[in-house]
Motif scaffolding. Sequence first.
Motif, short mmCIF file in Angstrom:
data_model
loop_
_atom_site.label_atom_id
_atom_site.label_comp_id
_atom_site.label_asym_id
_atom_site.label_seq_id
_atom_site.Cartn_x
_atom_site.Cartn_y
_atom_site.Cartn_z
N ARG A 141 -5.92 -2.03 12.42
CA ARG A 141 -5.93 -1.84 10.89
C ARG A 141 -6.81 -0.63 10.19
O ARG A 141 -6.72 -0.44 9.15
CB ARG A 141 -7.03 -3.22 10.62
CG ARG A 141 -6.00 -4.40 10.60
CD ARG A 141 -6.79 -5.80 10.50
NE ARG A 141 -6.03 -6.99 10.41
CZ ARG A 141 -5.75 -7.42 9.41
NH1 ARG A 141 -6.40 -7.04 8.25
NH2 ARG A 141 -4.92 -8.46 9.57
N ALA A 142 -7.41 -0.04 11.06
CA ALA A 142 -8.04 1.15 10.75
C ALA A 142 -7.24 2.61 11.08
O ALA A 142 -7.45 3.51 10.64
CB ALA A 142 -9.40 1.45 11.44
N ALA A 182 -0.77 -3.17 12.46
CA ALA A 182 -0.42 -1.70 12.52
C ALA A 182 0.01 -1.20 11.09
O ALA A 182 -0.06 -0.14 10.68
CB ALA A 182 0.74 -1.42 13.52
N ALA A 183 1.00 -2.21 10.57
CA ALA A 183 1.64 -1.86 8.99
C ALA A 183 0.38 -1.61 8.08
O ALA A 183 0.34 -0.85 7.18
CB ALA A 183 2.55 -2.85 8.67
N THR A 184 -0.71 -2.68 8.34
CA THR A 184 -1.84 -2.65 7.32
C THR A 184 -2.58 -1.31 7.55
O THR A 184 -3.16 -0.84 6.57
CB THR A 184 -2.69 -3.88 7.66
OG1 THR A 184 -2.01 -5.10 7.51
CG2 THR A 184 -4.03 -3.88 6.85
N GLY A 185 -2.76 -0.82 8.77
CA GLY A 185 -3.40 0.40 9.00
C GLY A 185 -2.79 1.59 8.40
O GLY A 185 -3.64 2.61 8.04
N ARG A 186 -1.41 1.57 8.22
CA ARG A 186 -0.83 2.66 7.56
C ARG A 186 -1.21 2.69 5.91
O ARG A 186 -1.07 3.60 5.39
CB ARG A 186 0.72 2.62 7.92
CG ARG A 186 0.88 2.81 9.28
CD ARG A 186 2.51 3.43 9.48
NE ARG A 186 3.48 1.94 9.20
CZ ARG A 186 3.54 1.06 10.32
NH1 ARG A 186 2.84 1.31 11.66
NH2 ARG A 186 4.36 0.15 10.21
N HIS A 187 -1.07 1.60 5.47
CA HIS A 187 -1.58 1.34 4.05
C HIS A 187 -2.62 0.15 3.87
O HIS A 187 -2.08 -0.91 3.33
CB HIS A 187 -0.05 0.97 3.49
CG HIS A 187 1.05 1.69 3.62
ND1 HIS A 187 1.14 2.92 2.99
CD2 HIS A 187 2.11 1.47 4.26
CE1 HIS A 187 2.17 3.73 3.41
NE2 HIS A 187 2.75 2.59 4.24
N PRO A 188 -3.84 0.66 3.89
CA PRO A 188 -4.77 0.11 3.96
C PRO A 188 -5.12 -0.75 2.68
O PRO A 188 -4.86 -0.22 1.51
CB PRO A 188 -6.05 0.53 4.58
CG PRO A 188 -5.56 2.05 4.49
CD PRO A 188 -4.34 2.12 4.24
N HIS A 189 -5.88 -2.06 2.63
CA HIS A 189 -5.71 -2.88 1.20
C HIS A 189 -7.08 -3.50 1.40
O HIS A 189 -7.47 -4.00 2.46
CB HIS A 189 -4.66 -3.50 0.77
CG HIS A 189 -4.39 -4.48 1.63
ND1 HIS A 189 -3.40 -4.24 2.77
CD2 HIS A 189 -4.53 -5.90 1.49
CE1 HIS A 189 -3.26 -5.53 3.46
NE2 HIS A 189 -4.00 -6.56 2.46
N ALA A 190 -7.68 -4.07 0.50
CA ALA A 190 -8.94 -4.91 0.60
C ALA A 190 -8.26 -6.24 1.15
O ALA A 190 -7.45 -6.84 0.86
CB ALA A 190 -9.43 -5.27 -1.08
N VAL A 191 -9.44 -6.71 2.06
CA VAL A 191 -9.23 -7.97 2.75
C VAL A 191 -9.60 -9.10 1.74
O VAL A 191 -10.53 -8.86 1.18
CB VAL A 191 -9.97 -7.99 4.02
CG1 VAL A 191 -9.76 -9.06 4.85
CG2 VAL A 191 -9.58 -6.74 4.95
#
Length: 147
Positions: free
Chosen positions: A58-59, A81-90
């Motif tokens: 995620r990082a 892994a996809a979240t890590g490429r485009h991080p957003h608020a959890v």
Amino acid sequence: MPERNTIKRAKRDLRRGTSKSTAAGEFVREEMHHIREGKHGARSTKQAIAIGLAKARRAGFNPGTPKTGSKRTKAAAKRDAATGRHPHAVSKTRSAAAKKALRREPHAAASKTALSRHAHAAAMQHTAAERSASAKKAARTRTHEHA
């Protein structure tokens, strides 16, 4: 969210030419520290490692998807892994619920004994030749930073 120092250490590892999975190990290290200091627990060492690797993905430090494991585990790794490429608020609610559940878990998963037992069990999944090759590579590529 991982600590700033963990991200710094992981970036330093990558600059030194180590693999992404080695850099992701910094997040696992952080997770073990969290369990030891009583921030939360884990049901097993395997779960603690999984939490650290998910944080790494995620990082943006993707150690790759697991070669073995269930479809569900592989899907989660792909999603992280996809979240890590485009991080957003959890989601704060979901995050709080996960933390609350982990606080109820025991803290023995990060003990020296548990880590040693897990490492031994993991090593026994490999052939003698693979274990030997791994040890030789470790000796060859070792840095004397953490000593």
